[in-house]
Design an enzyme around this catalytic site. Structure first.
Site, PDB file in Angstrom:
ATOM      1  N   ARG A 123      -9.914   5.198   9.597  1.00  0.00           N
ATOM      2  CA  ARG A 123      -9.026   4.839   8.506  1.00  0.00           C
ATOM      3  C   ARG A 123      -7.881   4.344   9.292  1.00  0.00           C
ATOM      4  O   ARG A 123      -7.420   4.843  10.043  1.00  0.00           O
ATOM      5  CB  ARG A 123      -8.558   5.986   7.775  1.00  0.00           C
ATOM      6  CG  ARG A 123      -9.453   6.888   7.000  1.00  0.00           C
ATOM      7  CD  ARG A 123      -8.874   7.785   5.892  1.00  0.00           C
ATOM      8  NE  ARG A 123      -7.939   8.554   6.567  1.00  0.00           N
ATOM      9  CZ  ARG A 123      -8.240   9.752   6.703  1.00  0.00           C
ATOM     10  NH1 ARG A 123      -9.535  10.378   6.171  1.00  0.00           N
ATOM     11  NH2 ARG A 123      -7.479  10.847   7.199  1.00  0.00           N
ATOM     12  N   TYR A 182       0.835  -1.146  -0.059  1.00  0.00           N
ATOM     13  CA  TYR A 182      -0.079  -0.033  -0.109  1.00  0.00           C
ATOM     14  C   TYR A 182       0.785   1.299   0.206  1.00  0.00           C
ATOM     15  O   TYR A 182       0.663   2.176  -0.764  1.00  0.00           O
ATOM     16  CB  TYR A 182      -0.981   0.070   1.306  1.00  0.00           C
ATOM     17  CG  TYR A 182      -1.882   1.322   1.222  1.00  0.00           C
ATOM     18  CD1 TYR A 182      -2.909   1.468   0.518  1.00  0.00           C
ATOM     19  CD2 TYR A 182      -1.442   2.249   2.239  1.00  0.00           C
ATOM     20  CE1 TYR A 182      -3.589   2.714   0.695  1.00  0.00           C
ATOM     21  CE2 TYR A 182      -2.108   3.553   2.559  1.00  0.00           C
ATOM     22  CZ  TYR A 182      -3.201   3.580   1.570  1.00  0.00           C
ATOM     23  OH  TYR A 182      -3.982   4.836   1.596  1.00  0.00           O
ATOM     24  N   PHE A 226      15.592  19.602  -1.615  1.00  0.00           N
ATOM     25  CA  PHE A 226      14.177  19.181  -1.701  1.00  0.00           C
ATOM     26  C   PHE A 226      13.830  17.861  -1.195  1.00  0.00           C
ATOM     27  O   PHE A 226      12.862  17.592  -0.613  1.00  0.00           O
ATOM     28  CB  PHE A 226      13.738  19.216  -3.394  1.00  0.00           C
ATOM     29  CG  PHE A 226      12.399  18.501  -3.775  1.00  0.00           C
ATOM     30  CD1 PHE A 226      11.122  19.060  -3.452  1.00  0.00           C
ATOM     31  CD2 PHE A 226      12.566  17.165  -4.256  1.00  0.00           C
ATOM     32  CE1 PHE A 226      10.131  18.520  -3.729  1.00  0.00           C
ATOM     33  CE2 PHE A 226      11.299  16.765  -4.818  1.00  0.00           C
ATOM     34  CZ  PHE A 226      10.078  17.313  -4.291  1.00  0.00           C
ATOM     35  N   ARG A 278       2.466   9.012  12.946  1.00  0.00           N
ATOM     36  CA  ARG A 278       2.072  10.166  13.429  1.00  0.00           C
ATOM     37  C   ARG A 278       0.475  10.360  13.696  1.00  0.00           C
ATOM     38  O   ARG A 278       0.077  10.849  14.595  1.00  0.00           O
ATOM     39  CB  ARG A 278       2.867  11.405  12.788  1.00  0.00           C
ATOM     40  CG  ARG A 278       2.575  12.880  13.441  1.00  0.00           C
ATOM     41  CD  ARG A 278       3.147  13.879  12.697  1.00  0.00           C
ATOM     42  NE  ARG A 278       2.108  13.836  11.498  1.00  0.00           N
ATOM     43  CZ  ARG A 278       2.403  14.411  10.294  1.00  0.00           C
ATOM     44  NH1 ARG A 278       3.443  15.325  10.215  1.00  0.00           N
ATOM     45  NH2 ARG A 278       1.715  14.433   9.288  1.00  0.00           N
TER      46      ARG A 278
END
Length: 495
Positions: A246, A189, A309, A236
């Site tokens: 969920r 997933y 980034f 978290r």
């Protein structure tokens, strides 16, 4: 932050106040996408692209800031990549959309993304990114303006991701199973929702020519970068996700018999704090197995804006894992690292060595908080040790970097590895010298004559002195013979 907030921070956390003040004063924005000279690459001169930048700010302000500082048109490309996947994720997460409606949209989303005028207005009213889909025609317009190579990469990743998301959504709807059962399903997933993002970014970096072309083939470590970030967010956001029904934590971990939980929500029930900590520990341990892959990936990056980034989210992730570890507050509310800590990480995430040191610092904190009573204690120690090993292998701590450019590095004389290194250097010099002497001897034997060659730092070989001396002696002997002959001839011819 207002003046009152700054004053309160100064009184309660003076060191954090200093860090934020330094960030505010000295951290410079690398580029301004609204500037006229940046319009060609940022697309700010187009109304549709300006709206896309606004959507990026609305979905993730922190992520938006690092995207905007990437060089050239790659920033705009990453922005569109992010918005396409955010739109796809919004449809997949929306529990108000029936499965028979959701499935065809998900499985054809890559085609809808290049269909002019396409929008979606049936998302639930409480969906945070609903407006993105309502105005998705602006995203479509900008995607169609991208370079064809960039566009094909984005659509390919979207197609892979939509297939995985659709499969998971359909399985949940058809079986009524709301939990992810096994760790391998959890990994799969996370691969679909985040690992593919890492793969797509690597391919975009390579296509931009700002990174090496073979970065696009580094699928395993690209996947690990995505999984580290995704798993950190899932850990978290435990309380927020369970409140919204969920459930992403794999039952193979939290459903173990020794933990005694029948439902994920039982972990925040009074009296279950201890076992909940062990489950949390095992989830963090699972995320930590991606740390060294993330460090390997960052070492491959050469462009500074791309490195920053990628590095900033990675350092934020390890800091968040440390914050969550053995922290019961995580089961009660959504916790985040403090602003000053985030600012410090942003300023320090500039090169692979400093990022590795950040990883080492936080894994040491995790190890210090671990307790022997934790069933995962030994495995956590090993995971922390792997980060230590990686750092020592790639950036040995006994090597001191020069303070000024052009100076050679120095070595810590108190570290045993320094003496070993010096001995190895001396051995290497000896071997090199012996090889050079052997080459000279081989040349002399092959040519049958003497050749004068450059020698090592030990000086000119004694054979050369002998040869020169011999030649000089012969010359003197010849001269002496000539002189003697002249004198003798003169004596004989005299009366």
């Amino acid at each position: 932050m207002g003046a009152v907030a700054w004053l309160t921070l100064l009184v309660t956390h003076p060191l954090e106040f200093r860090t934020l003040l330094q960030f505010w004063l000295f951290h410079e924005q690398k580029r301004d996408i609204t500037a006229m000279k940046e319009h060609a690459s940022s697309g700010w001169d187009r109304e549709s692209m300006r709206r896309c930048w606004e959507f990026l700010d609305m979905t993730s302000r922190s992520f938006s800031a690092v995207i905007k500082e990437v060089e050239g048109d790659l920033a705009r490309t990453i922005c569109m990549f992010y918005l396409v996947l955010r739109g796809l994720d919004t449809i997949e997460d929306d529990m108000t959309i029936p499965d028979d409606v959701k499935q065809p949209i998900l499985r054809s989303f890559h085609k809808l993304t290049v269909t002019p005028g396409w929008t979606f207005n049936d998302s639930g009213e409480n969906e945070k990114d609903r407006q993105l889909l309502v105005e998705y025609d602006k995203v479509v317009a900008e995607v169609n303006l991208l370079d064809s190579e960039y566009r094909s990469i984005i659509l390919d990743i979207a197609e892979k991701m939509e297939t995985g998301m659709a499969d998971f959504a359909h399985r949940t709807a058809s079986t009524g199973m709301t939990y992810i059962e096994k760790v391998e399903d959890y990994d799969l997933y996370c691969h679909y929702v985040a690992g593919l993002v890492g793969e797509g970014l690597s391919r975009l970096f390579a296509a931009s020519k700002k990174e090496v072309h073979w970065l696009a083939t580094q699928l395993e470590i690209s996947n690990s970068m995505g999984l580290l970030l995704q798993k950190t967010n899932i850990i978290r956001d435990y309380r927020e996700d369970t409140n919204d029904k969920r459930f992403f934590w794999p039952k193979e971990i939290w459903g173990k018999k020794e933990y005694g939980f029948r439902e994920m929500k039982d972990m925040y029930a009074p009296g279950n704090e201890q076992n909940a900590q062990w489950v949390q520990s095992e989830m963090i341990l699972d995320a930590m197995r991606h740390l060294t892959d993330a460090l390997d990936y960052l070492r491959l990056l050469k462009n500074q804006s791309i490195f920053t980034f990628c590095a900033i989210p990675a350092t934020m992730a390890i800091a968040t894992l440390e914050l969550c570890f053995m922290n019961p507050a995580m089961f009660k509310r959504n916790i985040k690292i403090r602003k000053a800590e985030a600012a410090s990480l942003i300023m320090r995430s500039t090169n692979p060595r400093d990022v590795a040191e950040i990883f080492r610092t936080y894994t040491r904190k995790i190890h210090a908080k671990a307790v022997p009573e934790d069933p995962n204690f030994l495995r956590i120690s090993v995971a922390c040790g792997k980060v230590e090993q990686w750092c020592e292998h790639n950036f040995p701590s006994f090597v001191r970097l020069p303070t000024a450019s052009g100076n050679p590095p120095t070595f810590n004389p108190e570290d045993a590895r320094t003496s070993i290194l010096r001995k190895e250097q001396k051995i290497d010099q000896t071997i090199t010298h012996r090889k050079r002497v052997a080459q000279l001897e081989e040349k002399q034997a092959g040519n049958g004559r003497v050749e004068v060659a450059a020698t090592s730092q030990d000086g000119v070989p004694w054979e050369i002195f002998a040869i020169v001396g011999g030649v000089f002696a012969i010359i003197l002997a010849v001269i002496g013979a000539v002189v003697w002959a002249i004198i003798k001839f003169s004596d004989e011819s005299s009366p």
